[in-house]
Every structure is written in C-alpha cells, then in structure tokens.
Scaffold this active site. Sequence first.
Site, PDB file in Angstrom:
ATOM      1  N   SER A   1      -9.809  -0.559   7.147  1.00  0.00           N
ATOM      2  CA  SER A   1      -9.193  -0.361   5.830  1.00  0.00           C
ATOM      3  C   SER A   1      -8.487  -1.567   5.240  1.00  0.00           C
ATOM      4  CB  SER A   1      -8.207   0.809   5.888  1.00  0.00           C
ATOM      5  OG  SER A   1      -8.908   2.023   5.804  1.00  0.00           O
TER       6      SER A   1
ATOM      7  N   LYS B   1       0.852  -1.201   0.000  1.00  0.00           N
ATOM      8  CA  LYS B   1       0.000   0.000   0.000  1.00  0.00           C
ATOM      9  C   LYS B   1       0.881   1.242   0.000  1.00  0.00           C
ATOM     10  CE  LYS B   1      -3.942   1.876   2.690  1.00  0.00           C
ATOM     11  NZ  LYS B   1      -4.754   1.662   3.911  1.00  0.00           N
TER      12      LYS B   1
ATOM     13  N   SER C   1      -9.637   1.741   2.970  1.00  0.00           N
ATOM     14  CA  SER C   1      -8.760   2.479   2.083  1.00  0.00           C
ATOM     15  C   SER C   1      -7.742   1.610   1.345  1.00  0.00           C
ATOM     16  CB  SER C   1      -8.009   3.551   2.872  1.00  0.00           C
ATOM     17  OG  SER C   1      -7.154   2.946   3.823  1.00  0.00           O
TER      18      SER C   1
END
Lengths: 510, 486
Positions: free
Chosen positions: A203, A104, A179
């Site tokens: 997330s 990420k 996210s």
Amino acid sequence: MSLHHSTRRGTPYLGCPGARRKGGLKLKLNELTVSDVRKLIDNREITARDVIDDTYKRIDEVEDRVKAFITLTRDDAYRMADNAGDTIKSGKSSLLAGVPIAVKDNMCTKGVLTTCASKMLYNFVPPYESTVTGRLSAQNYVLVGKTNLDEFAMGSSTENSSFHTTKNPWNLECVPGGSSGGSAAAVAADECIAALGSDTGGSIRQPASLCGVVGLKPTYGRVSRYGLVAFASSLDQIGPITKNVTDAAIIMNAIGGHDPSDSTSAPLELPDFALSLGQDIKGLKIGIPKEYFVEGMNEDVEASVRAAIRKLESLGAVIVEVSLPHTGYAIATYYLLATSEASSNLARYDGVKYGFRADGKDLLDMYMNTRAQGFGPEVKRRIMLGTYALSAGYYDAYYKKAQQVRTLIKQDFDKAFTQADVIITPTSPSAAFRIGEKATDPLQMYLSDIFTISINLAGVPAMSLPCGFTKDNLPVGLQIIGKHFDEQTIFKVAYAYEQSTDWHTRRPKL
Amino acid sequence: MSEDRKQNTVYGKYEAVIGLEVHAQMQTDTKLFCGCSTKFGSGPNSQTCPVCIGMPGVLPVLNRKAVEFAIKTGLAMHCSIAPYSRFARKNYFYPDLPKGYQISQYELPLCVGGHIEILVEGTVRKIGITRIHMEDDAGKNIHEAKGNYSFVDLNRAGVPLMEIVSEPDIRSPKEAAEYMRKVRSIVRYLGVCDGNMEQGSLRCDANVSIRPVGQETLGVKAELKNMNSFRFVERALEYEIKRQIKVIEDGGKVVQETRLWDSAAGVTQSMRSKEEAHDYRYFPEPDLVPMATAPELIAEIKAGLPELPDDKRKRFVSQFGLPEYDAELLTSEKALAAWYESAVSEGGQPKAVSNWIMGEVMRLLNESNKTIEECPIRPGQLAAMLRLIDNGTISGKIAKTVFEEMFMSGKDAETVVKEKGLVQISDEGAIEKAVDEVLAKSASEVERFRAGDDKLLGFFVGQVMKATKGKANPQLLNELLRKKLG
C-alpha cells in the site's frame, strides 16, 4: 545527467541563493523537496509560512481534480508553520521544521478527524496522537491534511474509499494505486512536500510506483504502529512517500526507532539513513528472482525494470539470479492472514463507543445494522473471509497452514539474501490502470500486489522508486528489497540509481 | 472400584466429576496492557484511556508485574513455568468488551501442570492444576431499570486476571468449596489477589458431570456460572449434581450446556446450549511478541516465595504437634498463622493457643466483624493470660470473661483480673466455708448423693461457684467436696 541531487526538478536555485525573492524566478516552494525546504528556511531565504502558502495555493488549484485529501487542515497548518517559524527565529532548527507533510487518514492525529475513509469513522476525532505524527511534530512539521485511502487500507486503487476516488496526477482517468493513493497522488501533484503512507501488502510501494514517486516500506518493527488504525497487525508498517530518495531517508530518521508503546517495534538503535546516501555500490550483489519476471507482465514495465538493472550493473553492481520458490503461494497466504487479523481488528467498530451507529431494535440488531451500513463491500468481504478462516474446524486448514507457508516465504528471502545484498523486482506488474477497470473484479485487483505482498509476509524492507515510463507516459516503479533492518543498503542502491537517472525529476502536467 | 470407595461417594451409585476455573484479579496497581489504575469503586469510566477503551490504532503493552504475579502463583501451585508462552485473541461481541476480543492465552499458557492440596474430612487430597494463564477483564454493563438505555463502565476493562484451571479431580461440592478456599488462601499469601469474592476479585466457573461409580469415561458436563461465594459454589454444585442424577434416573440424557446459578431461587438455569456456544476464533495476538520467560527470573521469583499454606500446615503439625485440622485452619490466612506463631513464641502452650484462637478469638472477631490484623488483643497478651490459668490465678472458665474484657478494652489479663477482682480463690479455708454453707442448705441433695446419686456432685460445684462468683479453684473445690461428702 548533471542534476544536483537535492532538487527534484532540477530547478537551479542553488546557483543563485535567494533567487526566488531577489531574482524574481517563479520558483514554487511546494515543488521543493524536504532537503531543499530545510536549507532555504534555515538560510532564512524563505519562511515556513511561504512554503505552506505555496502548498495551499497548489491545493486550491488542483485538488478538485486530484482529490488526494479527505481532510485539509489549513488552520492547523498555518499555526504549525508559524510555530516552526518561531523555532527557527529563535535560532533552533529541526529535521522537518516548516515542511508541509500529508498524512494518510488511517493515522491518528489528536483533534483532527481520522476516518480511514470509512463511513464507520466518518466523525471520529482521536483524543490521542499516533507515535509517527508525534515524532513529526517533535521535528516541527506542518500537517497539510489527511489523505484518501481505500477504506481501512483495504485495496489497491483508492476506489474503496467511502468518500471519493483519488485520481492519478499523471492521468486523471487512472487510479493512483492504493491503499495510500491519496498520499502518493498528493506528493506527485506537489500538494505537499512529502507524505506518510502505510503498507500491509504493498500500500505504500504500489501507489508510489503508479504515481512516479518514492515509497519505502520499512522492516516490520522499524516504525511504531501505535496510532495506526490496524488492518493486519503482523503486516502493517508505516513509511514515507517522497519526491526523492534523500527525503525518504530524512523522514525515516524522524519517524523510525523503538517505541515503548508498540511491543512489536524493534528495540534497535536507529541508524542515520542519510549516511547511506552517496556510497559506492561497486561489487554490491543484486539478486533478480526468476519467479518475478513472468508472463503477463506489462512489456513497458518489464523493459523499464530490465533497463534499470543494466544501469545498476553499469554502476558496478553484480547481478545474480536468485530464487524465491514459494512466491506463487504469497497471495493466497496473504489473503488468509491479513483477513483473519482484520476480522478481529475491525471488531471494535460496533457502534457502542465511537463512530457510526445505526439504530436497532435490540443489541444484536444494532450491531448488525451498524456494521452492515458502516462498512463498504471490500471491508465486509475481508471480514467474512477472515472470520471463516479462523472458525472452528477451518483454523488448521487455513490460518495455521498460511502461517506455515509464511514461514517458508520468509525462509525463501533468508536464503536468497545469502547470495544477494538486495533483491530487485518490478513494484507492480502494470502501470496505473483506469478507474473502474478492476473495481468489480477483486481477484484482478488482488493481483496488482503480486510483487509486493511477499515482502510484508517476510517482514523485510522494500522501496519503490521511479524507473521509467510506459508508452502512455505512466510511471513505472522499481522495487528494491533489503534484508531485515537493512534499509541502509536499499538507500545506498536507490540513491545511486536515482543520481544516474532523471525519472524522479519529471512531473505530471496538471 | 473397591467397596469402601463406593461407600465414600455421596451420591449412592453415582459420583460427581468437577473441575473449576477460577478467575483471580491480580492486585497490580495498573491494568494488564495500559497504565490505568485498577482501583475498585471509582466513578464510571474514570479509569480509562484510549488503550483500554479500544480506540482505533492503540496497542497493548504487557504489565511486567502481572507476569511476575502469575509466575508466583504458578510456582506456589507447583506448576512448571513455560519458557515460551504467548497471548491469543478470544473474539466475541459484547458492549463491555471494547476491542471486540479479549487478550488471553490459549495454546501456550504461562503455567502448566501443577497441584494444590485440600483437607476434606481429615484427609489430604491433591487437586491437579491444568494451567494458569493471564487475560484482561471486561468492563461492566449497567442496565437502566426504566428507559431503553444501558450504560457501559470500562473501569474494569483491562484489569489483569489469572485464570486457574483445575483438573477434573474434584468429587464433591464440599471439595470444590475447600479447593476454592485453598486457592484464595494461596493467592492471598502471595499478595497477588485480595480474594474478595463480593467485589468479584475471585470468581469461579465449574464444569460438572456425573457418572456411575466405577466408570472411567466422563459424563456429559454442564458449565456453571455466577457463583460468587464459597457457599454458592457448594450449593450450586449440590443442586446441579442432584439435577443431573434425576435426569438420568428418569431415563433422560444430560445435555452439554452453560447454566447460570440463581442464588435467590437456589437453582441452576440453562443459559445457552452447546449449539449456541460461541466460536471464539482464537488466534495468536499479533500485537504482542511471544513471551520468553528467563530461568533467572523464575529462580528469582521462586527464591522470594513466602512459606505457603500447605508447607506451613505441615510444619505446624510437626513443630507444634497440632492436629491436621487445627493446622489447616490456623494456616488458612497468613496473618492468622503469624498471630498463632507469635503467641506460641511468647510462651503460649501450642495446643492451648490453637484452641483459644479457634474458639474465643475467632468468635470475638466474627462478632465484631474484625480481621485478625485488627484484633485488639496482641498474641503476647493471650500467652500471658494462658499463664494465669496455668499458675492457678484464674480458672479456665473465668478466663473467658477475662478474655472478653481484654478484647473490649485492650487491657492485659492481669489488669483485668485485678480490676474485676477475678483472682481465683485458692484459700482452702475460704472455699471450705462456702462448701459448708452450701451443704448445710442442701440436706436432701446431700442425702441423695450419699445414697449413690453421683451426678449431684455437679450441683454442689455449681452452688459453690455461684456463691464464690465462679472464683473458687475448681481443683480444690472438688477435693473438698469429695472429702466432706465422702
């Protein structure tokens, strides 16, 4: 169901080792799991280079449509794959040697652009490595690229990315969740073998649920946050997003454990999570919180989760009802605490030292222009909320009160865990929603984390794993919540469930 | 309020109420939350890392040494050490503050409720310490004289500070300066801060208000900043108190504000009003776990504390029979006190040693810009010289010349006396001869003396001393003169 656990897709290569090379079976290496890749590479049936070749072939094929990545690190990936290859040639191996992993884009990678999907950091190349990626490197992983997210990890759909929205591989018109939507989509679309995400209020778990993959948010303090660009320091935690439960255990073995650079990381010895896989769950008590099965939940989601509970019962688990009475306050509490911390954590983006800077006629003007132009609307909304909550005269009513409620929520879990070994809930009240559907309604968007947020407030670990599909063929996730620092029981239950179902072997058609 | 208290205030019907916030830079090798060096004066940004530059994703790790230093200071100032304390973020924007917040302590500081003693005009006063907490320092902005740029040097960012907050117990600028001196003395005794005000290792802000004598409630205060020497602390407070009195006497009201001391102009100037004051939005630092201070650690640190200035002062008074004033001065620096004690243990008479240190030693050190550690004379050499005075080898007057020579050359008193022929003339015949010569030359003065002008005795002494190059034994000389003139 008679699938061998180590293949996600049930591809029968283990029956004929080396099948791909000799037998001409079109086994795509990017579709394998971490444990598959490990075995095949260590047996010299394939090389690390073969795996990254197939991975990038896949990326070239689908990334235009999925848009899971912000940065692809092809050159680095081949270099790392060759290093891994050399290690293996020299007769050594390591947990992740030659395994392509996506990270990420809010975890610092030395020399590799790290943007947090924000214009504010559009050009930021960290001069240092996060602890987690450092630990992956120590296991000779291969960095595929940096994945998309909601700006500074604030959101539940990746629609808040300053660059682009990632698509759900199961339905390109739907969001992948967020996210960590980029990481979840990349795993679901076989653009990598596994990925890292971060989870502040859901997330990792919510996108894992929406993309039909496994995602674990470890106990707060289990994995070092050093190098994770902070959103809400007391809630943020890094974890794996993988194709199955076994892989999550392997990645956890690589990234977990105390880090002297993170004072909030627990000074505990890291258990070998692989040892929890395959253990019997007979007599294990599974708590079902009555507050989590409420009106408004998607009926397909509810049906899948209830079926999963029955499945676990059939495997010998004992189902007990538990109560988490302060659940109703979780979202309000979260949005006070997380935004308060964020308002302070994001103060460093001021145009002075790195990243984006807008001109201004004086210092104040430069500050205001930089932050007005550098941050997107959701980030600004949260900075303003948090600034307000911490302001003189409001602190007691908002921040302090929220901390008190947080304690109550934590006590809810402590109490429930006196009756149950794990607690099971849906991960998300609905399956993937359509792009744009909630983008203009922050409150609706915040509600997609209603089942995941309390877990971060309590600091306990939780995993989402596939447990079914809606009528529209969108994945549904089951959330297994454990006691503090008891990821092992989660792994035990999740693995038992996974072995008795085939949801994890299904794949999106792209 | 009693009559004598009223007379004691410096400002007629008003009294000043002053509290000081002293920032002391801790002498640790590394910064408070990272491993960067704290050395002063290196090239800009040469002592920085991702942590103290405030890169995205970095985390602080607390310097254990700094905690020990703060506990040491707290114990030395009679504070209680909190078993549970924690850090808080103080949020504000400024280019020299890379994280956008300072990591400080707010609700739960490490040390609370202590005091230190100061000596003002012969009286010992106890000044309360509200709290001592730790925090990280900011960097430095450097503004280009021409051009539109400013530069930021982050070498100092993250350097550990202690903030020592006093109770509003201070009543005059002189007390404030004495308080500062005592704080400096204590932190230097402990070796936790070098106390260098010019380099900013010790900085001070003051809260000051005035009120009519006898009034309990506090007046409206001003916060004074930028006073980087003892003298400036005194002068700035002096100015500010007079300013506030004038405002009130003119029928106005003092407004709460922050004021900056302008040392060139000798005035304080308004920097920002209460309305413009920052809202720092303090909240507990989530990147650091709360600090539990083990009683064992506190006990261990306490056991290792050196004798502190106040205790030493009391001991000097009782052990050596020194006046408070002497003891206070001699104990202000650990090295000075050690020098004194060493000279006494080498046989120097305590009060004589004290007089010599406060007189000649300090004068010569100041003139040559040396510290007591750099003093070319060893304590034993002073003691030996004092013995030469006692046994009549040299006079007290000659001793000053001898001592100066010792200071320049590092030689022993005896050597200097021999080399320079400074041995006191105690031969009665030799002195008598000189006396006779002087009296013969000064017939009119002799007459006047005999007529009752007693003061002329000094004149005769001076003349004989001149003739003997100061070496005549003063006692013998006096006796002979009285005999001859009598």
